[in-house]
Design a protein around this motif. Structure first.
Motif, PDB file in Angstrom:
ATOM      1  N   SER A 182       0.861  -1.196   0.000  1.00 18.46           N
ATOM      2  CA  SER A 182       0.000   0.000   0.000  1.00 18.46           C
ATOM      3  C   SER A 182       0.888   1.234   0.000  1.00 18.46           C
ATOM      4  N   CYS A 183       0.276   2.386  -0.194  1.00 16.77           N
ATOM      5  CA  CYS A 183       1.039   3.635  -0.079  1.00 16.77           C
ATOM      6  C   CYS A 183       1.463   3.841   1.369  1.00 16.77           C
ATOM      7  N   THR A 184       0.607   3.460   2.303  1.00 16.64           N
ATOM      8  CA  THR A 184       0.950   3.584   3.721  1.00 16.64           C
ATOM      9  C   THR A 184       2.209   2.773   4.029  1.00 16.64           C
TER      10      THR A 184
ATOM     11  N   THR B 143      -4.413  16.403   4.518  1.00 16.72           N
ATOM     12  CA  THR B 143      -3.988  15.192   3.798  1.00 16.72           C
ATOM     13  C   THR B 143      -4.720  13.983   4.364  1.00 16.72           C
ATOM     14  N   HIS B 144      -4.444  12.839   3.747  1.00 19.72           N
ATOM     15  CA  HIS B 144      -4.924  11.563   4.269  1.00 19.72           C
ATOM     16  C   HIS B 144      -4.161  11.290   5.570  1.00 19.72           C
TER      17      HIS B 144
ATOM     18  N   ALA C 172      -2.866   8.765   6.627  1.00 23.38           N
ATOM     19  CA  ALA C 172      -1.695   7.892   6.436  1.00 23.38           C
ATOM     20  C   ALA C 172      -0.395   8.687   6.357  1.00 23.38           C
ATOM     21  N   THR C 173      -0.462   9.899   5.801  1.00 22.62           N
ATOM     22  CA  THR C 173       0.745  10.727   5.665  1.00 22.62           C
ATOM     23  C   THR C 173       1.374  10.969   7.041  1.00 22.62           C
TER      24      THR C 173
ATOM     25  N   VAL D 117       2.655  16.573   0.048  1.00 28.59           N
ATOM     26  CA  VAL D 117       1.524  15.886  -0.585  1.00 28.59           C
ATOM     27  C   VAL D 117       1.073  16.711  -1.782  1.00 28.59           C
TER      28      VAL D 117
ATOM     29  N   ASP E 166       4.390  12.239  -0.817  1.00 29.98           N
ATOM     30  CA  ASP E 166       3.196  11.384  -0.811  1.00 29.98           C
ATOM     31  C   ASP E 166       2.475  11.644  -2.123  1.00 29.98           C
TER      32      ASP E 166
ATOM     33  N   ALA F 117       0.129   9.697  -3.493  1.00 32.16           N
ATOM     34  CA  ALA F 117      -1.036   8.806  -3.581  1.00 32.16           C
ATOM     35  C   ALA F 117      -2.085   9.335  -4.553  1.00 32.16           C
ATOM     36  N   LEU F 118      -2.144  10.662  -4.713  1.00 33.64           N
ATOM     37  CA  LEU F 118      -3.120  11.241  -5.646  1.00 33.64           C
ATOM     38  C   LEU F 118      -2.411  11.830  -6.857  1.00 33.64           C
TER      39      LEU F 118
ATOM     40  N   SER G 103      -0.169   5.114  -4.452  1.00 37.91           N
ATOM     41  CA  SER G 103      -1.229   4.216  -3.985  1.00 37.91           C
ATOM     42  C   SER G 103      -1.994   3.618  -5.153  1.00 37.91           C
TER      43      SER G 103
ATOM     44  N   TYR H 274      -4.931   1.915  -4.428  1.00 39.71           N
ATOM     45  CA  TYR H 274      -6.244   1.669  -3.809  1.00 39.71           C
ATOM     46  C   TYR H 274      -7.308   1.832  -4.907  1.00 39.71           C
TER      47      TYR H 274
ATOM     48  N   LYS I  57      -8.151   5.217  -6.701  1.00 44.81           N
ATOM     49  CA  LYS I  57      -7.066   6.100  -7.147  1.00 44.81           C
ATOM     50  C   LYS I  57      -6.929   5.997  -8.677  1.00 44.81           C
TER      51      LYS I  57
ATOM     52  N   GLY J 216      -2.434  -1.757  -2.890  1.00 49.44           N
ATOM     53  CA  GLY J 216      -1.056  -1.794  -3.358  1.00 49.44           C
ATOM     54  C   GLY J 216      -0.427  -0.428  -3.349  1.00 49.44           C
TER      55      GLY J 216
ATOM     56  N   TYR K 271     -10.012  16.592   2.706  1.00 51.59           N
ATOM     57  CA  TYR K 271     -10.265  15.414   3.550  1.00 51.59           C
ATOM     58  C   TYR K 271     -11.238  15.841   4.637  1.00 51.59           C
TER      59      TYR K 271
HETATM   60  C1  LIG Z   1      -5.102   7.240  -0.327  1.00 50.58           C
HETATM   61  C2  LIG Z   1      -3.992   7.990   0.280  1.00 50.58           C
HETATM   62  C3  LIG Z   1      -3.022   7.351   1.081  1.00 50.58           C
HETATM   63  C4  LIG Z   1      -3.143   5.901   1.495  1.00 50.58           C
HETATM   64  O1  LIG Z   1      -2.944   5.026   0.446  1.00 50.58           O
HETATM   65  P1  LIG Z   1      -3.086   3.434   0.715  1.00 50.58           P
HETATM   66  O2  LIG Z   1      -2.578   2.809  -0.535  1.00 50.58           O
HETATM   67  O3  LIG Z   1      -4.547   3.171   0.942  1.00 50.58           O
HETATM   68  O4  LIG Z   1      -2.260   3.106   1.899  1.00 50.58           O
HETATM   69  C5  LIG Z   1      -1.953   8.092   1.530  1.00 50.58           C
HETATM   70  N1  LIG Z   1      -1.837   9.399   1.248  1.00 50.58           N
HETATM   71  C6  LIG Z   1      -2.742  10.064   0.502  1.00 50.58           C
HETATM   72  C7  LIG Z   1      -2.550  11.513   0.210  1.00 50.58           C
HETATM   73  C8  LIG Z   1      -3.869   9.384   0.016  1.00 50.58           C
HETATM   74  O5  LIG Z   1      -4.806  10.050  -0.671  1.00 50.58           O
END
Ligand SMILES: *Cc1c(COP(=O)(O)O)cnc(C)c1O
Length: 387
Positions: free
Chosen positions: A60-62, A86-87, A89-90, A132, A158, A160-161, A182, A184, A187, A194, A327
């Motif tokens: 995952s991105c996390t 942000t998400h 997870a960051t 991000v 990050d 992810a987006l 990410s 997910y 996305k 992943g 968010y």
């Molecule tokens: C979705 C997202 C994540 C998490 O991604 P995962 O693959 O679900 O772990 C992290 N950072 C940002 C900015 C996101 O939008």
């Protein structure tokens, strides 16, 4: 008289077709479910698409973010500068190492980290800056890197987006030390779950490659001279991607240019349509030299309408248009961070305005410009109902 119900416009939907189903099926016909050739191929394809010298596929991105800080040796007493909008997870990736995220507010017109505020957040405990690319608009990395160089800080992007995001032709994730992506389902492309870590550093790639699989010195069983024989040189996780995910990833990455083209077309149609809706403000569009990945299009409601946001989202939903919020709260306002660090509502006003007043509209490749026309018409109608 019967009214024709327009089709539901979903916020996000994975674009899974026959090719993806066949690729997964082929994996299932064999016996290699992990440690196989498809993860390697997906990594190679990802380096080709992004121009990254190294790419490491993970769960995952996390996981990618966690591995980046784990490689850095981040621990208790350390700090990382993190954008407030942000998400979670960051920030969680920093917390998971026992370190502290120090939040910084974002810019009102882009939602990206306000670079001018980074320096004031840096202390002698700071080890890294996390960036991000909010909703896919590229952060201007040059001033971030300048602060990082002055203070000897590691830079984590990050992304992810931000798959497809570029500035001056360079893909997001390549200016900093590492970029984390990410896959997910909603996305830009998916492997179900992943992620991918990219880096220009062979050393980081090797270290992260080991840490994603227990710290074992030979990751692939075939590389072991005697079956079952290996040594462990350091700590590690089980953060691998499996072959089913990689099979999806290879096909999806091949379709990504088309997905990105459709996102851009939808974004431009939606933006043009919203220009005449005076109740909403739009975040700024990419300018020359910037390429967005167009994750979605966020609109900000006028102050007088802010209290009507949920009603408006429900009115849109009732008319078949699904929306989201990116968010829901600035991360420092989430209960965990509020309780731990004592952040209050008045902090991070720009992030709080984005979280409190914005609505994310869909522009994904499952939609087309006619859907964007429908979104604008439905929004105007819903605004009449709630105001
Ligand atoms: C979705 C997202 C994540 C998490 O991604 P995962 O693959 O679900 O772990 C992290 N950072 C940002 C900015 C996101 O939008």
């Amino acid at each position: 008289m019967t009214t024709i119900q327009p089709k539901t416009i979903q916020f996000g939907r994975p674009m899974i077709g026959e090719e993806e189903r066949e690729a997964v099926h082929r994996v299932l016909l064999g016996s290699t479910l992990t440690h196989g050739p498809l993860v390697k191929q997906f990594e190679a394809d990802f380096t080709a698409f992004t121009g990254a010298p190294h790419a490491v596929a993970v769960a995952s991105c996390t996981a990618a973010l966690h591995l980046a800080y784990f490689h850095l040796g981040l621990g208790p007493g350390d700090e990382v500068v993190v954008p407030a909008e942000t998400h979670v997870a960051t920030a969680h990736a920093v917390e998971l190492c026992g370190a502290r995220p120090v939040f910084v507010d974002v810019e009102p017109d882009t939602g990206n980290l306000d670079v001018a505020q980074i320096e004031a957040a840096v202390t002698e405990r700071t080890r890294a800056i996390s960036v991000v690319h909010y909703l896919g608009l590229p952060v201007d990395m040059a001033p971030v890197l300048a602060v990082a160089r002055r203070h000897g800080l590691f830079v984590v992007e990050d992304c992810a987006l931000a798959l497809g995001t570029r500035r001056g032709g360079e893909h997001a994730g390549l200016a900093g030390d590492v970029g984390c992506f990410s896959f997910y389902p909603v996305k830009h492309m998916t492997t179900a779950e992943g992620g991918m870590l990219v880096t220009r550093s062979a050393e980081i790639a090797e270290s992260v490659g080991k840490a994603r699989a227990f710290g074992i010195d030979r990751n692939v069983p075939a590389e072991r001279k005697v079956p079952g024989m290996y040594d462990v040189e350091g700590l590690g996780f089980n953060y691998r991607m499996n072959e089913l995910g990689a099979a999806l990833g290879v096909v999806q990455l091949g379709r990504l240019p088309e997905f990105l083209r459709r996102r851009r077309e939808n974004y431009e149609a939606l933006r043009a349509g919203l220009d005449e809706v005076e109740e909403v403000q739009q975040l700024r569009a990419p300018v020359a030299g910037e390429e967005s990945s167009y994750y979605c299009h966020a609109i900000l409601l006028r102050e007088s309408l802010a209290g009507r946001r949920i009603a408006l989202m429900q009115a849109l939903k009732a008319r078949g248009v699904e929306t989201s919020i990116y968010y829901p709260r600035p991360v420092p306002h989430m209960t965990y961070y509020r309780n731990k660090y004592g952040y209050t509502d008045g902090s991070f006003p720009v992030a709080a305005r984005l979280s409190g007043h914005s609505i994310a509209l869909p522009v994904g490749p499952h939609l087309d410009p006619d859907d964007m026309v429908q979104i604008v018409a439905v929004l105007k109608d819903a605004l009449r109902e709630v105001t």
